[in-house]
Write a protein that holds these residues in place. Structure first.
Motif, PDB file in Angstrom:
ATOM      1  N   MET A   1     -22.594   5.598 -26.563  1.00 55.36           N
ATOM      2  CA  MET A   1     -23.213   7.187 -26.999  1.00 55.36           C
ATOM      3  C   MET A   1     -23.827   6.717 -27.847  1.00 55.36           C
ATOM      4  SD  MET A   1     -21.072  10.555 -26.256  1.00 55.36           S
ATOM      5  CE  MET A   1     -19.885  10.605 -25.500  1.00 55.36           C
ATOM      6  N   PRO A   2     -25.188   7.069 -27.572  1.00 57.96           N
ATOM      7  CA  PRO A   2     -25.991   7.161 -28.995  1.00 57.96           C
ATOM      8  C   PRO A   2     -25.529   8.364 -30.083  1.00 57.96           C
ATOM      9  CG  PRO A   2     -27.477   7.958 -27.511  1.00 57.96           C
ATOM     10  CD  PRO A   2     -25.799   7.930 -26.622  1.00 57.96           C
ATOM     11  N   PRO A   3     -25.388   6.736 -31.867  1.00 51.52           N
ATOM     12  CA  PRO A   3     -25.040   7.688 -32.608  1.00 51.52           C
ATOM     13  C   PRO A   3     -24.798   9.550 -33.036  1.00 51.52           C
ATOM     14  CG  PRO A   3     -26.058   5.973 -33.454  1.00 51.52           C
ATOM     15  CD  PRO A   3     -26.251   6.655 -31.663  1.00 51.52           C
ATOM     16  N   ALA A   4     -25.742  10.233 -32.401  1.00 48.60           N
ATOM     17  CA  ALA A   4     -25.982  11.360 -32.634  1.00 48.60           C
ATOM     18  C   ALA A   4     -24.764  11.883 -31.396  1.00 48.60           C
ATOM     19  CB  ALA A   4     -27.330  12.061 -32.639  1.00 48.60           C
ATOM     20  N   ARG A   5     -24.936  11.433 -30.480  1.00 43.82           N
ATOM     21  CA  ARG A   5     -24.160  11.785 -29.499  1.00 43.82           C
ATOM     22  C   ARG A   5     -22.313  11.454 -29.592  1.00 43.82           C
ATOM     23  NH1 ARG A   5     -25.427  10.849 -22.774  1.00 43.82           N
ATOM     24  NH2 ARG A   5     -23.558  12.283 -22.674  1.00 43.82           N
ATOM     25  N   ARG A   6     -22.786  10.668 -30.047  1.00 40.17           N
ATOM     26  CA  ARG A   6     -21.245  10.877 -30.121  1.00 40.17           C
ATOM     27  C   ARG A   6     -21.043  11.495 -31.065  1.00 40.17           C
ATOM     28  NH1 ARG A   6     -18.728   5.151 -33.083  1.00 40.17           N
ATOM     29  NH2 ARG A   6     -16.960   5.250 -32.684  1.00 40.17           N
ATOM     30  N   LEU A   7     -21.256  11.472 -32.932  1.00 40.69           N
ATOM     31  CA  LEU A   7     -21.100  12.572 -33.094  1.00 40.69           C
ATOM     32  C   LEU A   7     -20.960  13.792 -32.443  1.00 40.69           C
ATOM     33  CD1 LEU A   7     -19.760  13.558 -36.270  1.00 40.69           C
ATOM     34  CD2 LEU A   7     -22.895  12.983 -36.748  1.00 40.69           C
ATOM     35  N   ALA A   8     -21.485  14.267 -32.011  1.00 43.03           N
ATOM     36  CA  ALA A   8     -21.825  15.772 -31.196  1.00 43.03           C
ATOM     37  C   ALA A   8     -20.409  16.094 -30.495  1.00 43.03           C
ATOM     38  CB  ALA A   8     -23.061  15.873 -30.389  1.00 43.03           C
ATOM     39  N   SER A   9     -19.556  15.277 -29.704  1.00 43.43           N
ATOM     40  CA  SER A   9     -19.206  14.889 -28.852  1.00 43.43           C
ATOM     41  C   SER A   9     -17.374  14.947 -30.042  1.00 43.43           C
ATOM     42  CB  SER A   9     -18.911  13.878 -28.419  1.00 43.43           C
ATOM     43  OG  SER A   9     -17.470  13.669 -27.755  1.00 43.43           O
ATOM     44  N   MET A  10     -17.671  14.202 -31.272  1.00 44.21           N
ATOM     45  CA  MET A  10     -16.569  14.477 -31.599  1.00 44.21           C
ATOM     46  C   MET A  10     -16.141  16.030 -32.060  1.00 44.21           C
ATOM     47  SD  MET A  10     -15.820  10.930 -33.677  1.00 44.21           S
ATOM     48  CE  MET A  10     -17.416  10.761 -34.442  1.00 44.21           C
ATOM     49  N   LYS A  11     -17.094  16.159 -32.672  1.00 42.25           N
ATOM     50  CA  LYS A  11     -17.253  17.547 -33.313  1.00 42.25           C
ATOM     51  C   LYS A  11     -16.996  19.087 -32.402  1.00 42.25           C
ATOM     52  CE  LYS A  11     -20.732  18.433 -35.831  1.00 42.25           C
ATOM     53  NZ  LYS A  11     -22.389  18.572 -36.343  1.00 42.25           N
ATOM     54  N   ALA A  12     -17.126  18.662 -30.888  1.00 41.81           N
ATOM     55  CA  ALA A  12     -16.887  19.611 -30.019  1.00 41.81           C
ATOM     56  C   ALA A  12     -15.378  19.852 -30.243  1.00 41.81           C
ATOM     57  CB  ALA A  12     -17.318  19.114 -29.334  1.00 41.81           C
ATOM     58  N   ASP A  13     -14.222  19.111 -30.383  1.00 40.52           N
ATOM     59  CA  ASP A  13     -13.466  18.934 -30.092  1.00 40.52           C
ATOM     60  C   ASP A  13     -12.677  19.973 -31.733  1.00 40.52           C
ATOM     61  OD1 ASP A  13     -12.966  17.544 -28.488  1.00 40.52           O
ATOM     62  OD2 ASP A  13     -13.032  15.747 -29.274  1.00 40.52           O
ATOM     63  N   TYR A  14     -12.677  19.928 -32.578  1.00 42.00           N
ATOM     64  CA  TYR A  14     -12.874  21.137 -33.627  1.00 42.00           C
ATOM     65  C   TYR A  14     -13.292  22.291 -33.939  1.00 42.00           C
ATOM     66  CZ  TYR A  14     -11.097  16.555 -35.000  1.00 42.00           C
ATOM     67  OH  TYR A  14     -10.335  15.220 -34.766  1.00 42.00           O
ATOM     68  N   ARG A  15     -14.312  23.273 -32.590  1.00 42.95           N
ATOM     69  CA  ARG A  15     -15.101  24.348 -32.587  1.00 42.95           C
ATOM     70  C   ARG A  15     -13.738  25.210 -32.198  1.00 42.95           C
ATOM     71  NH1 ARG A  15     -18.772  23.141 -30.225  1.00 42.95           N
ATOM     72  NH2 ARG A  15     -20.521  23.211 -32.208  1.00 42.95           N
ATOM     73  N   ARG A  16     -14.056  26.108 -33.901  1.00 44.27           N
ATOM     74  CA  ARG A  16     -13.127  26.987 -33.442  1.00 44.27           C
ATOM     75  C   ARG A  16     -13.219  28.167 -32.993  1.00 44.27           C
ATOM     76  NH1 ARG A  16     -10.959  29.050 -39.593  1.00 44.27           N
ATOM     77  NH2 ARG A  16     -11.171  30.803 -38.306  1.00 44.27           N
ATOM     78  N   PRO A  17     -11.790  28.602 -31.821  1.00 44.75           N
ATOM     79  CA  PRO A  17     -12.048  29.198 -31.062  1.00 44.75           C
ATOM     80  C   PRO A  17     -12.267  30.851 -31.566  1.00 44.75           C
ATOM     81  CG  PRO A  17      -9.497  29.649 -31.531  1.00 44.75           C
ATOM     82  CD  PRO A  17     -10.775  28.033 -32.336  1.00 44.75           C
ATOM     83  N   PRO A  18     -12.772  32.046 -30.736  1.00 47.04           N
ATOM     84  CA  PRO A  18     -12.724  32.967 -31.472  1.00 47.04           C
ATOM     85  C   PRO A  18     -11.502  33.874 -31.633  1.00 47.04           C
ATOM     86  CG  PRO A  18     -14.349  33.122 -29.038  1.00 47.04           C
ATOM     87  CD  PRO A  18     -13.449  31.682 -29.551  1.00 47.04           C
ATOM     88  N   GLN A  19     -11.704  34.857 -32.338  1.00 46.18           N
ATOM     89  CA  GLN A  19     -10.629  35.165 -32.932  1.00 46.18           C
ATOM     90  C   GLN A  19      -9.477  36.560 -32.289  1.00 46.18           C
ATOM     91  OE1 GLN A  19     -10.635  35.799 -37.144  1.00 46.18           O
ATOM     92  NE2 GLN A  19      -8.868  37.092 -36.692  1.00 46.18           N
ATOM     93  N   GLN A  20      -8.884  36.341 -31.724  1.00 47.13           N
ATOM     94  CA  GLN A  20      -7.960  37.117 -30.671  1.00 47.13           C
ATOM     95  C   GLN A  20      -8.116  38.728 -31.719  1.00 47.13           C
ATOM     96  OE1 GLN A  20      -7.571  36.621 -27.303  1.00 47.13           O
ATOM     97  NE2 GLN A  20      -9.174  35.068 -27.858  1.00 47.13           N
ATOM     98  N   PRO A  21      -7.748  39.859 -30.965  1.00 45.39           N
ATOM     99  CA  PRO A  21      -7.253  41.113 -31.919  1.00 45.39           C
ATOM    100  C   PRO A  21      -6.046  40.840 -32.333  1.00 45.39           C
ATOM    101  CG  PRO A  21      -8.097  41.588 -29.201  1.00 45.39           C
ATOM    102  CD  PRO A  21      -8.169  40.062 -30.067  1.00 45.39           C
ATOM    103  N   VAL A  22      -5.875  41.636 -33.268  1.00 46.34           N
ATOM    104  CA  VAL A  22      -4.245  41.698 -32.747  1.00 46.34           C
ATOM    105  C   VAL A  22      -3.668  42.871 -31.971  1.00 46.34           C
ATOM    106  CG1 VAL A  22      -2.721  42.500 -34.710  1.00 46.34           C
ATOM    107  CG2 VAL A  22      -4.277  41.791 -35.604  1.00 46.34           C
ATOM    108  N   GLU A  23      -2.623  42.716 -31.255  1.00 47.24           N
ATOM    109  CA  GLU A  23      -1.788  43.439 -30.545  1.00 47.24           C
ATOM    110  C   GLU A  23      -1.180  44.285 -30.773  1.00 47.24           C
ATOM    111  OE1 GLU A  23       0.935  41.252 -28.217  1.00 47.24           O
ATOM    112  OE2 GLU A  23      -0.616  39.337 -27.680  1.00 47.24           O
ATOM    113  N   ASN A  24      -0.814  44.899 -32.210  1.00 44.79           N
ATOM    114  CA  ASN A  24       0.340  45.683 -32.673  1.00 44.79           C
ATOM    115  C   ASN A  24      -0.212  45.887 -33.926  1.00 44.79           C
ATOM    116  OD1 ASN A  24       1.781  47.863 -33.463  1.00 44.79           O
ATOM    117  ND2 ASN A  24       3.271  47.525 -32.006  1.00 44.79           N
TER     118      ASN A  24
END
Length: 352
Positions: free
Chosen positions: A36-59
């Motif tokens: 991959m081009p360097p910028a695309r390679r870095l973007a690919s690595m970064k995608a693995d570390y994106r935080r998911p949305p915070q889940q609401p507290v059940e109780n």
């Protein structure tokens, strides 16, 4: 004896195969990224570390009850130790000591693990995975573990602790709101504490802002460290995903007599001296490191992995000597320093 030998050999082979597959997968990803081009390679690595949305507290009522119990020393044998004694939010939900102290004030053989993002953990809980769930961990800690011994090393019956909590009018109201009609006993206390622990999320770190597109959020050395982390240094083999852990157990070659996971699964050779991979969230503010606090700072941690630790039969196949320059070591530390979350030092509640 032959059957046991077969089981041991099979367990060893499976563990090695698992480690090999993990490394192979990382290799394949790395090979794919190489083209991959360097910028695309870095973007690919970064995608693995994106935080998911915070889940609401059940109780919310249960988590609120658990928050009070987490900070309340009345759940310990001596009445002086709380969960927060070893998991201080001002110290990244861990302690500053190399090894934790139990309720009688004596040093234990391990340091406290951070509780950051513990609600997302997969598999068994703790350095050696002795607890199947957070509820089981809380229950065992109060009943037979680090919170169960008085200053005279005399166990206090669980019934004494249960009665203490039942005698507090404010707790009666909280239990009725959170667990209507349930008995106020050790099981309910552990359930509430575990519910609160599941709300302990990592604060937003500079790294997270960088992942979301703010290029000024972290330094150039830290960016280089991120590339090293996912490449040459091979840290991401175990510290993967947005929590920076794959929740598995490895012998990383630390000098210790503690069998770790091997105490729980004695017939698996690769689990001897193996400990659960900790999250790296807010890692820079919770020195010292390793299960026994044997590494004083992150630079020492990097040097340990660079050398590969003690070469013994149980050492993970993923741990092998590396050749890093002074600049690369510095860049790796700079990267890990970007993982410190904001707003994690929450104040203790007013107890009932």
């Amino acid at each position: 004896m032959r059957d046991r030998g077969v089981r041991v050999a099979t367990a060893t082979a499976l563990a090695a195969m698992s480690a090999g597959l993990w490394a192979m997968g990382d290799c394949l990803v790395a090979q794919a990224q190489e083209g991959m081009p360097p910028a695309r390679r870095l973007a690919s690595m970064k995608a693995d570390y994106r935080r998911p949305p915070q889940q609401p507290v059940e109780n919310a009522a249960l988590a609120d009850l658990g928050r009070s119990l987490f900070y309340d020393p009345r759940v310990s044998a001596s009445g002086t130790t709380s969960c927060a004694s070893c998991h201080d939010p001002h110290l990244a939900w861990a302690t500053a000591e190399a090894k934790s102290r139990n309720d009688s004030g004596k040093l234990t053989s391990r340091r406290s693990q951070t509780l950051i993002a513990i609600g997302h953990a997969m598999g068994p809980i703790g350095w050696d995975g002795r607890s199947a769930t957070l509820e089981a961990q809380a229950k065992s800690s109060i009943a037979t573990g680090s919170m169960s011994m008085s200053q005279t090393d005399t166990p206090v019956k669980v019934e004494v602790i249960e009665e203490r909590i039942r005698a507090v009018p404010g707790y009666m109201a909280k239990f009725n709101a959170a667990l209507p009609d349930a008995a106020i006993d050790l099981g309910a206390i552990a359930t509430a504490i575990a519910a609160y622990e599941r709300t302990i999320e990592p604060g937003i770190a500079p790294f997270d802002r960088w992942i979301e597109g703010d290029e000024s959020a972290i330094s150039e050395p830290a960016k280089r460290g991120f590339v090293l982390f996912n490449g040459k240094a091979e840290c991401a083999l175990c510290h993967s995903g947005w929590r920076f852990t794959n929740d598995t157990f490895h012998d990383i070659g630390v000098s210790t007599k503690d069998p770790g996971r091997g105490r729980e699964v004695k017939d698996e050779p690769l689990m001897q001296y193996a400990f659960k991979t900790p999250t790296l969230r807010s890692v820079a503010v919770r020195a010292p490191y390793m299960h026994n606090g044997s590494a004083a700072d992150l630079y020492q941690v990097v040097k340990h992995y660079e050398k590969g630790g003690i070469d013994r039969p149980s050492r993970s196949p993923l741990i092998k000597p590396l050749a890093l320059t002074d600049q690369e070591r510095s860049d790796l530390v700079a990267f890990m320093e970007t993982l410190t979350g904001e707003g994690e030092a929450v104040p203790a509640p007013k107890l009932p």
